[in-house]
Design an enzyme around this catalytic site. Structure first.
Site, mmCIF file in Angstrom:
data_model
loop_
_atom_site.group_PDB
_atom_site.id
_atom_site.type_symbol
_atom_site.label_atom_id
_atom_site.label_comp_id
_atom_site.label_asym_id
_atom_site.label_seq_id
_atom_site.Cartn_x
_atom_site.Cartn_y
_atom_site.Cartn_z
ATOM 1 N N ARG A 69 0.473 -1.261 0.043
ATOM 2 C CA ARG A 69 0.058 0.497 0.209
ATOM 3 C C ARG A 69 0.714 1.495 0.009
ATOM 4 O O ARG A 69 2.081 1.651 0.914
ATOM 5 C CB ARG A 69 -0.662 0.446 1.182
ATOM 6 C CG ARG A 69 -1.960 -1.074 0.793
ATOM 7 C CD ARG A 69 -3.315 -0.910 2.486
ATOM 8 N NE ARG A 69 -2.454 -1.428 3.606
ATOM 9 C CZ ARG A 69 -1.670 -0.717 4.514
ATOM 10 N NH1 ARG A 69 -1.712 1.114 4.507
ATOM 11 N NH2 ARG A 69 -0.825 -1.104 5.057
ATOM 12 N N TYR A 197 -1.179 -3.345 -6.735
ATOM 13 C CA TYR A 197 -1.069 -4.656 -6.041
ATOM 14 C C TYR A 197 -2.091 -4.315 -4.661
ATOM 15 O O TYR A 197 -2.176 -3.635 -4.154
ATOM 16 C CB TYR A 197 -0.137 -3.640 -5.405
ATOM 17 C CG TYR A 197 0.714 -4.313 -3.928
ATOM 18 C CD1 TYR A 197 1.007 -5.867 -3.895
ATOM 19 C CD2 TYR A 197 -0.324 -4.545 -2.342
ATOM 20 C CE1 TYR A 197 1.237 -6.657 -3.049
ATOM 21 C CE2 TYR A 197 0.349 -5.245 -1.753
ATOM 22 C CZ TYR A 197 1.170 -6.155 -1.895
ATOM 23 O OH TYR A 197 0.957 -7.052 -0.673
ATOM 24 N N LYS A 206 -9.532 -2.042 1.590
ATOM 25 C CA LYS A 206 -9.107 -1.036 2.903
ATOM 26 C C LYS A 206 -10.275 -0.172 2.041
ATOM 27 O O LYS A 206 -10.638 0.838 2.902
ATOM 28 C CB LYS A 206 -8.146 -0.971 2.663
ATOM 29 C CG LYS A 206 -6.791 -1.947 3.844
ATOM 30 C CD LYS A 206 -7.440 -2.570 4.653
ATOM 31 C CE LYS A 206 -6.891 -3.552 5.946
ATOM 32 N NZ LYS A 206 -5.805 -3.909 5.284
ATOM 33 N N HIS A 226 -10.095 -2.680 11.567
ATOM 34 C CA HIS A 226 -8.827 -3.027 11.171
ATOM 35 C C HIS A 226 -9.287 -4.014 12.271
ATOM 36 O O HIS A 226 -7.628 -3.841 13.008
ATOM 37 C CB HIS A 226 -7.589 -2.638 11.014
ATOM 38 C CG HIS A 226 -6.588 -3.047 10.041
ATOM 39 N ND1 HIS A 226 -5.342 -2.999 9.833
ATOM 40 C CD2 HIS A 226 -6.464 -3.823 9.651
ATOM 41 C CE1 HIS A 226 -5.137 -3.357 9.412
ATOM 42 N NE2 HIS A 226 -5.739 -4.225 8.552
ATOM 43 N N SER A 248 -1.135 -3.322 10.232
ATOM 44 C CA SER A 248 -0.322 -4.699 9.346
ATOM 45 C C SER A 248 0.730 -5.497 9.569
ATOM 46 O O SER A 248 1.376 -4.603 9.964
ATOM 47 C CB SER A 248 -0.520 -3.802 7.772
ATOM 48 O OG SER A 248 -1.821 -3.331 7.613
ATOM 49 N N CYS A 250 0.735 -7.115 11.622
ATOM 50 C CA CYS A 250 1.420 -7.673 13.511
ATOM 51 C C CYS A 250 0.489 -8.652 13.894
ATOM 52 O O CYS A 250 0.818 -8.640 15.235
ATOM 53 C CB CYS A 250 0.855 -6.757 13.974
ATOM 54 S SG CYS A 250 2.325 -5.034 13.520
ATOM 55 N N ASP A 277 -8.738 -9.859 8.834
ATOM 56 C CA ASP A 277 -8.271 -8.048 8.541
ATOM 57 C C ASP A 277 -9.120 -6.854 8.673
ATOM 58 O O ASP A 277 -9.136 -6.078 9.567
ATOM 59 C CB ASP A 277 -8.410 -8.119 6.872
ATOM 60 C CG ASP A 277 -7.040 -7.064 6.861
ATOM 61 O OD1 ASP A 277 -6.360 -7.126 8.011
ATOM 62 O OD2 ASP A 277 -7.328 -6.354 5.914
ATOM 63 N N ARG A 377 2.608 -12.354 -0.356
ATOM 64 C CA ARG A 377 0.867 -12.108 0.312
ATOM 65 C C ARG A 377 -0.113 -13.394 -0.454
ATOM 66 O O ARG A 377 1.123 -14.070 -1.562
ATOM 67 C CB ARG A 377 -0.137 -11.259 -0.016
ATOM 68 C CG ARG A 377 0.314 -10.532 0.684
ATOM 69 C CD ARG A 377 -0.511 -9.676 1.576
ATOM 70 N NE ARG A 377 0.183 -8.545 2.605
ATOM 71 C CZ ARG A 377 -0.414 -8.351 4.277
ATOM 72 N NH1 ARG A 377 -1.851 -8.747 4.328
ATOM 73 N NH2 ARG A 377 0.173 -7.015 4.206
#
Ligand code: GTP
Ligand code: SPV
Ligand code: MN
Length: 593
Positions: A69, A197, A206, A226, A248, A250, A277, A377
């Site tokens: 991002r 991406y 998001k 989130h 993100s 974590c 998420d 990912r």
């Protein structure tokens, strides 16, 4: 297709601007998806992997300058800058529309525009919200088919209504200098250009489910966060639900799919994944807070995922998965990433698609030398997850007992603490901090404040967002208790002290005991901290003294943090609610006592 005049006229307008050769409607059928996969393979956009070992799995590589991002190029274009606040990038909507128009004009010449009608949430449920994404990328179409609920039933559910989120994505030239991820909350519109991406282009995720949804949630009295959602099942069959916000990369996916340590597994404890998420939360008729995961799949971090850290995630990726920017093992046409195992492939291409020499790997230059990009990912269907919750498709969601905030803090934050009440819990969320990760472009490992793990995702003024949290607390009669965790404390050599992963279950059990009024706690200046004896360490090679260390509160470090928080509040600006300053003062006073 549809007769919805709002949809049709908008598509006409976007097509007139982007000038695609043709327009294809995505209907959600397997036949269409299969044809698109074949087309993408023929152009090299996708690589078909070993279908015996990884059925229906594909590999995709993004451009090397387009791997995460881009927060610096993400904008919230409200009519006034004040509405967007100081934390978001802002531009006047008219100015931004004019700028974007230039970039989109003719951008789809020679290409196909795909029309993706999708739902965030179960189609027809009270929680569901609909969107249409226009894109010139087959990769985006195939990812959206996994991540959201796509098909004609969405158009049927939308009917003649103008109530949908418009999303326009064009790859254009993938030009970094002209990359924009833009939100117009008042117009229910998202525009993304010059990227291919993940979070920049899968507009349901998001952009819609957090930035636009947080704006709608404030207007309509609910919350978009989130957060992962998990259900912890006790041996007697009772299931308690927890949602947790970590920044993100974590640990949300890992916690959401946790496998209990053997000692607990044998007793019959289980963990069920509702989401990894994003959570949409509403007050239920029973006065509790109910959560749904608006997504339909996982866009998870590959590196570090292995048979010990997250066997459920690994199993989920064994079929129907799109891998992005991982290492390609040419000997058996499979994929590999750092932390999968200790056998890096000898004959392989790195995430850039170049011949890769694993002996040159340097952990201080991961992007330059690793096989897989640190933010590589997998896109995998929730249905393929061995621990997917039976409530995954629930129309009402699940009732939340505890909300957990957490981040990567090498020192300050203890393993776990509980806030005193909702207002203090909101404060605890507002002061969250974490070391940055590869999920966003920019430096990695720098501590930054990331309130509620939402710093990059709040679609309006951060101060007003905190106000909304406070307001929500007043309308949830049976509000969840709010906690903070930190799995990432390190010793003097920089090693993680807490084993983490499955063992995080031990902390969840204390949290749920607190919610049920079954555990005591020590009152400290920052909140309630467990007695070291109350963290179950059965079957774990760790001493009580270490647990005590993990739970300790270093007043000096916290006082230094208070100064940093003051600066951050100043940055957020004059919309910070007075209650947050009250809490900050009270914290400082307790620390100085
Ligand atoms: P986004 O998808 O970016 O929102 O991230 P996420 O929060 O879902 O992150 P994820 O679960 O994929 O975690 C990513 C990183 O955190 C990986 O490097 C993991 O190995 C690491 N991680 C997750 N849980 C733990 C833990 O309990 N302890 C330690 N030390 N590392 C962890
Ligand atoms: C994150 O960065 O928090 C993610 C990945 O979950 S992305 O979809 O790229 O935002
Ligand atoms: Mn995320």
């Amino acid at each position: 297709m549809t007769n919805n005049k709002y949809v049709l006229s908008w598509i006409d307008e976007m097509a007139a601007m982007t000038q695609p050769d043709k327009i294809v409607w995505i209907d959600g059928s397997d036949e269409q998806a299969e044809a698109l996969r074949a087309e993408a393979c023929s152009t090299g956009e996708l690589i078909k992997l070993n279908q015996e070992l990884l059925p229906n799995c594909y590999l995709h590589r993004t451009a090397v300058n387009d791997v995460a991002r881009v927060e610096g190029r993400t904008f919230i274009c409200t009519p006034t800058q004040e509405e967007a606040g100081n934390i978001n990038n802002w531009m006047d909507p008219n100015e931004m529309y004019a700028k974007l128009k230039k970039l989109y004009t003719g951008a789809m010449k020679g290409r196909t525009m795909y029309v993706i009608p999708y739902s965030m949430g179960v189609v027809g449920s009270d929680f569901a919200k609909y969107g249409i994404e226009l894109t010139d990328s087959i990769y985006v179409v195939l990812n959206m088919l996994i991540m959201t609920r796509v098909g004609n039933n969405v158009l049927e559910a939308l009917g003649d209504s103008p109530d949908y989120i418009k999303g326009l994505h064009a790859k254009a030239d993938l030009d970094e200098e002209n990359r924009y991820i833009v939100h117009f909350p008042q117009d229910n519109t998202i525009m993304s250009v010059n990227s291919g991406y993940g979070g920049n282009v899968l507009l349901g995720k998001k952009c819609f489910a957090l930035r636009i949804a947080s704006y709608l949630g404030r207007k309509e009295g609910w919350m978009a966060e989130h957060m992962l959602i998990l259900g912890l099942e006790y041996p007697d069959g009772e299931i308690k639900y927890i949602s947790a916000a970590f920044p993100s990369a974590c640990g949300k996916t890992n916690l959401a799919m946790l496998i209990p340590p053997e000692y607990f597994r044998k007793k019959g404890y289980k963990v069920w994944c509702v989401g990894d998420d994003i959570a949409w939360l509403r007050v239920g008729k029973d006065g509790r807070l109910w959560a749904v995961n608006p997504e339909n799949g996982f866009f998870g971090v590959a590196p570090g995922t292995n048979d010990h850290s997250n066997p459920n995630a690994l199993a989920t990726t064994k079929r129907d998965t799109i891998f992005t920017n991982v290492c390609h093992d040419l000997d058996n046409n499979t994929v590999w990433w750092e932390g999968l195992n200790d056998n890096p492939p000898k004959n392989a291409l790195n995430w850039r698609g170049e011949k890769w020499d694993y002996t040159k790997y340097d952990k201080n230059d991961k992007v330059g030398t690793s096989g897989a990009h640190p933010n590589s990912r997998f896109t995998a269907s929730a249905k393929n997850c061995p621990c997917v919750s039976s409530e995954f498709d629930s129309l009402t969601g699940v009732p939340i007992s505890a909300i957990i905030f957490g981040g990567r803090r090498a020192k300050t934050a203890p393993l776990v603490y509980q806030s005193f009440n909702w207002q203090h819990g909101t404060f605890v969320g507002s002061i969250m901090a974490s070391e940055t990760t590869a999920a966003a472009s920019g430096a990695v490992g720098v501590v930054r404040r990331d309130p509620m793990a939402m710093r990059p995702f709040v679609g309006y003024n951060m101060g007003d967002y905190w106000k909304h949290w406070l307001e929500m607390g007043k309308i949830i009669p049976n509000a969840p208790k709010i906690f903070h965790v930190n799995w990432f404390r390190t010793d003097d050599e920089g090693h993680f002290i807490w084993p983490g992963f499955g063992d995080n279950m031990r902390v969840l059990l204390w949290i749920l005991d607190r919610c049920a009024g079954k555990a005591d706690a020590v009152e400290t200046p920052i909140g309630y901290v467990p007695y070291a004896e109350d963290i179950n360490i059965e079957g774990l090679d760790i001493s009580r003294d270490t647990i005590r260390d993990l739970l300790s509160v270093d007043k000096e470090a916290w006082l230094a943090d208070v100064e940093n928080i003051k600066d951050f509040y100043k940055l957020v600006g004059d919309h910070v609610p007075a209650e947050m300053y009250d809490e900050l003062e009270a914290l400082e006073a307790r620390l100085n006592k």
